[in-house]
Motif scaffolding. Sequence first.
Motif, short mmCIF file in Angstrom:
data_model
loop_
_atom_site.label_atom_id
_atom_site.label_comp_id
_atom_site.label_asym_id
_atom_site.label_seq_id
_atom_site.Cartn_x
_atom_site.Cartn_y
_atom_site.Cartn_z
N LEU A 47 -1.29 7.77 -3.78
CA LEU A 47 -1.22 6.68 -4.76
C LEU A 47 -1.79 7.17 -6.08
CD1 LEU A 47 -2.56 3.67 -2.66
CD2 LEU A 47 -0.22 3.97 -3.45
N ASP A 48 -1.25 6.65 -7.18
CA ASP A 48 -1.85 6.95 -8.48
C ASP A 48 -3.27 6.41 -8.51
OD1 ASP A 48 0.50 8.10 -9.37
OD2 ASP A 48 1.21 6.27 -10.38
N LEU A 49 -4.19 7.20 -9.07
CA LEU A 49 -5.55 6.69 -9.25
C LEU A 49 -5.51 5.51 -10.22
CD1 LEU A 49 -7.73 9.92 -9.48
CD2 LEU A 49 -7.79 8.18 -7.68
N PRO A 50 -6.22 4.44 -9.91
CA PRO A 50 -6.17 3.25 -10.77
C PRO A 50 -6.92 3.46 -12.08
CG PRO A 50 -7.75 2.93 -9.00
CD PRO A 50 -7.06 4.23 -8.72
N GLY A 51 -6.56 2.63 -13.07
CA GLY A 51 -7.25 2.65 -14.35
C GLY A 51 -8.49 1.79 -14.34
N ARG A 52 -9.09 1.64 -15.49
CA ARG A 52 -10.38 0.95 -15.60
C ARG A 52 -10.30 -0.50 -15.14
NH1 ARG A 52 -12.77 2.97 -21.48
NH2 ARG A 52 -12.99 5.20 -20.92
N GLU A 53 -9.22 -1.19 -15.49
CA GLU A 53 -9.11 -2.61 -15.13
C GLU A 53 -9.09 -2.78 -13.61
OE1 GLU A 53 -5.84 -4.47 -17.02
OE2 GLU A 53 -6.62 -4.19 -19.06
N VAL A 54 -8.35 -1.92 -12.92
CA VAL A 54 -8.28 -2.02 -11.46
C VAL A 54 -9.60 -1.59 -10.84
CG1 VAL A 54 -7.11 -1.15 -9.39
CG2 VAL A 54 -5.79 -1.68 -11.44
N LEU A 55 -10.24 -0.56 -11.41
CA LEU A 55 -11.54 -0.13 -10.87
C LEU A 55 -12.58 -1.24 -10.99
CD1 LEU A 55 -11.76 3.54 -12.22
CD2 LEU A 55 -11.33 2.79 -9.88
N ALA A 56 -12.44 -2.09 -12.02
CA ALA A 56 -13.39 -3.19 -12.20
C ALA A 56 -13.15 -4.30 -11.19
CB ALA A 56 -13.29 -3.74 -13.62
N ALA A 57 -11.91 -4.44 -10.72
CA ALA A 57 -11.57 -5.48 -9.72
C ALA A 57 -10.57 -4.88 -8.75
CB ALA A 57 -11.01 -6.72 -10.40
N TRP A 356 16.91 7.02 -1.63
CA TRP A 356 16.76 6.33 -0.34
C TRP A 356 16.31 7.30 0.74
CZ3 TRP A 356 19.94 6.61 4.25
CH2 TRP A 356 19.58 5.66 5.23
N ILE A 357 16.89 8.49 0.78
CA ILE A 357 16.50 9.48 1.79
C ILE A 357 15.04 9.87 1.60
CG2 ILE A 357 16.91 11.84 2.60
CD1 ILE A 357 19.89 11.39 1.86
N ALA A 358 14.62 10.08 0.35
CA ALA A 358 13.21 10.42 0.09
C ALA A 358 12.29 9.28 0.54
CB ALA A 358 13.00 10.71 -1.40
N GLY A 364 7.35 8.67 -1.47
CA GLY A 364 7.58 7.67 -2.49
C GLY A 364 7.68 8.22 -3.90
N SER A 365 6.91 9.25 -4.22
CA SER A 365 6.95 9.81 -5.57
C SER A 365 8.31 10.42 -5.87
CB SER A 365 5.84 10.86 -5.74
OG SER A 365 4.57 10.30 -5.57
N TYR A 366 8.84 11.17 -4.91
CA TYR A 366 10.17 11.76 -5.10
C TYR A 366 11.23 10.67 -5.15
CZ TYR A 366 8.58 16.57 -4.47
OH TYR A 366 7.95 17.78 -4.65
N SER A 367 11.08 9.67 -4.29
CA SER A 367 12.04 8.57 -4.29
C SER A 367 12.10 7.90 -5.65
CB SER A 367 11.65 7.54 -3.21
OG SER A 367 12.54 6.45 -3.23
N LEU A 387 15.88 -0.53 -4.54
CA LEU A 387 15.06 0.46 -3.84
C LEU A 387 13.80 0.80 -4.63
CD1 LEU A 387 17.88 2.83 -2.53
CD2 LEU A 387 16.45 1.31 -1.16
N LEU A 388 13.94 0.89 -5.96
CA LEU A 388 12.77 1.21 -6.79
C LEU A 388 11.73 0.10 -6.69
CD1 LEU A 388 11.52 3.25 -8.71
CD2 LEU A 388 12.69 2.11 -10.60
N GLU A 389 12.18 -1.14 -6.57
CA GLU A 389 11.23 -2.24 -6.40
C GLU A 389 10.48 -2.12 -5.08
OE1 GLU A 389 9.02 -5.55 -7.36
OE2 GLU A 389 10.31 -4.29 -8.61
N LEU A 390 11.17 -1.69 -4.02
CA LEU A 390 10.50 -1.47 -2.74
C LEU A 390 9.43 -0.39 -2.87
CD1 LEU A 390 13.47 -1.49 -0.17
CD2 LEU A 390 11.74 -3.26 -0.48
N VAL A 391 9.77 0.69 -3.57
CA VAL A 391 8.82 1.78 -3.75
C VAL A 391 7.61 1.31 -4.55
CG1 VAL A 391 8.48 4.07 -4.76
CG2 VAL A 391 10.60 3.55 -3.56
N ARG A 392 7.86 0.56 -5.62
CA ARG A 392 6.77 0.08 -6.47
C ARG A 392 5.85 -0.87 -5.73
NH1 ARG A 392 10.53 -0.93 -11.86
NH2 ARG A 392 10.33 1.19 -12.74
#
Length: 415
Positions: A47-57, A356-358, A364-367, A387-392
């Motif tokens: 997963l992408d490391l979260p930014g400051r706002e997510v780290l705060a909550a 879809w195959i990825a 998920g990153s490749y997908s 499909l992109l919405e599923l990945v997100r």
Amino acid sequence: MTSPDHLTVRSPEDILGFIPHSLGYWPAQSLVAMTLQGTRLGATLRLDLPGREVLAAPAKFLQAVRRYLAADKEADGTLLAFFTSNGSASSPSPYDGLLAGLDSMLEDAGMPVREAWYVGDDFWREAWCLDVSCCPLPGRPVQQIRDSTLNTEMVYRGSSIGPQPEEQAPALPVPSLYLAAVREAETAWSAQLDLRRASRQQFDSVLRLWLDLLDRPLKEAWLPEADRDGFLRASLLVPAYRDAVLMMAAAGTQAARAGAGQLGLFRDECLLAPVAPQAFPGTGACADGLQGAAAETGPPKEGPPGAGIPGYGDVLMGVAPAVPDWERLNALDLALGQLAAAGGRAAAASFTGRGWIAWCRGRGSYSAAYLRQALDAEPGYRLAELLLELVRRGTLCGWAARKEAAWQKFGPDAA
């Protein structure tokens, strides 16, 4: 994707050295979580490391991690690695609070964190070790990870670490003569296929050609053929054919045919004889069903005796069959990559199929990277958007969530 069983982990460097091979690239600004099943490595999550706002909550972020890892029903522990952009993996880290939250949450979920590390550009360190006598700052050299025994073994097995998904090298230029010929063939075949969209016989002819292509030996070189490639690209422009090719690769021809029939796409009568490139004979008559040696009969080979033929929705989400045909999906991925090189609208379908195959592979990153390429080729391409919405959202493909069904990057000899 799951980890192979026959790897021996002797040190943290081995675990950290395996992560880039599991993902296919060296992660940056990423949280990587690996489940444990006793002493065995399970699934890998990035997963992408979260930014400051997510780290705060961080509550929603923590819930997402728990949801992902809970898909591994046999997991009884977790390993965490924070790949940061700071060269020294400095202490204290801005992610110490996030680590504490993950530790508490995963303990409650029955998957306690066994070990955690911070990995910078140049140095890495154990997250909970504060004794500078054994964990000196700024940390240990990252080169130790690159030189680890397990990393060497993975390279020996043929595994390589490529660029990050968004940094993949562009496809080699397509020769202008081939490009002109394949697009001319694509246009001509599209006109003929449009007249036959309601023909089950034409549908079968399309599947037969794709089946022949996917069942070739994987090591057999792809030789460009403008007429064949134009037909294949034209078939991808018809949503019913595109979807059926994905279903057939994963679940067999019966699933593809049954699903298309349930959607009411065909008329019983054959108004026009089916068409296909001359290299694939047997398409000139109005005969029902797939013909030739490549046709499949009987129940889907992946399912248990008596199992029903899976529907399109179940296959799309990786719910059925119990185990997909990974060899055909791998072959389809390679074929779609070749067909996308000529660009145009067919590239959107090709990139979507690869996305879809990825996703089915648990990558998920490749997908996401492939699906964004699809939307660049044709903005608003509906299947790519869905499909992109599923990945997100972090939705896992059903096969990727189950070890017995998950894709093995390193092949059966490593599993």
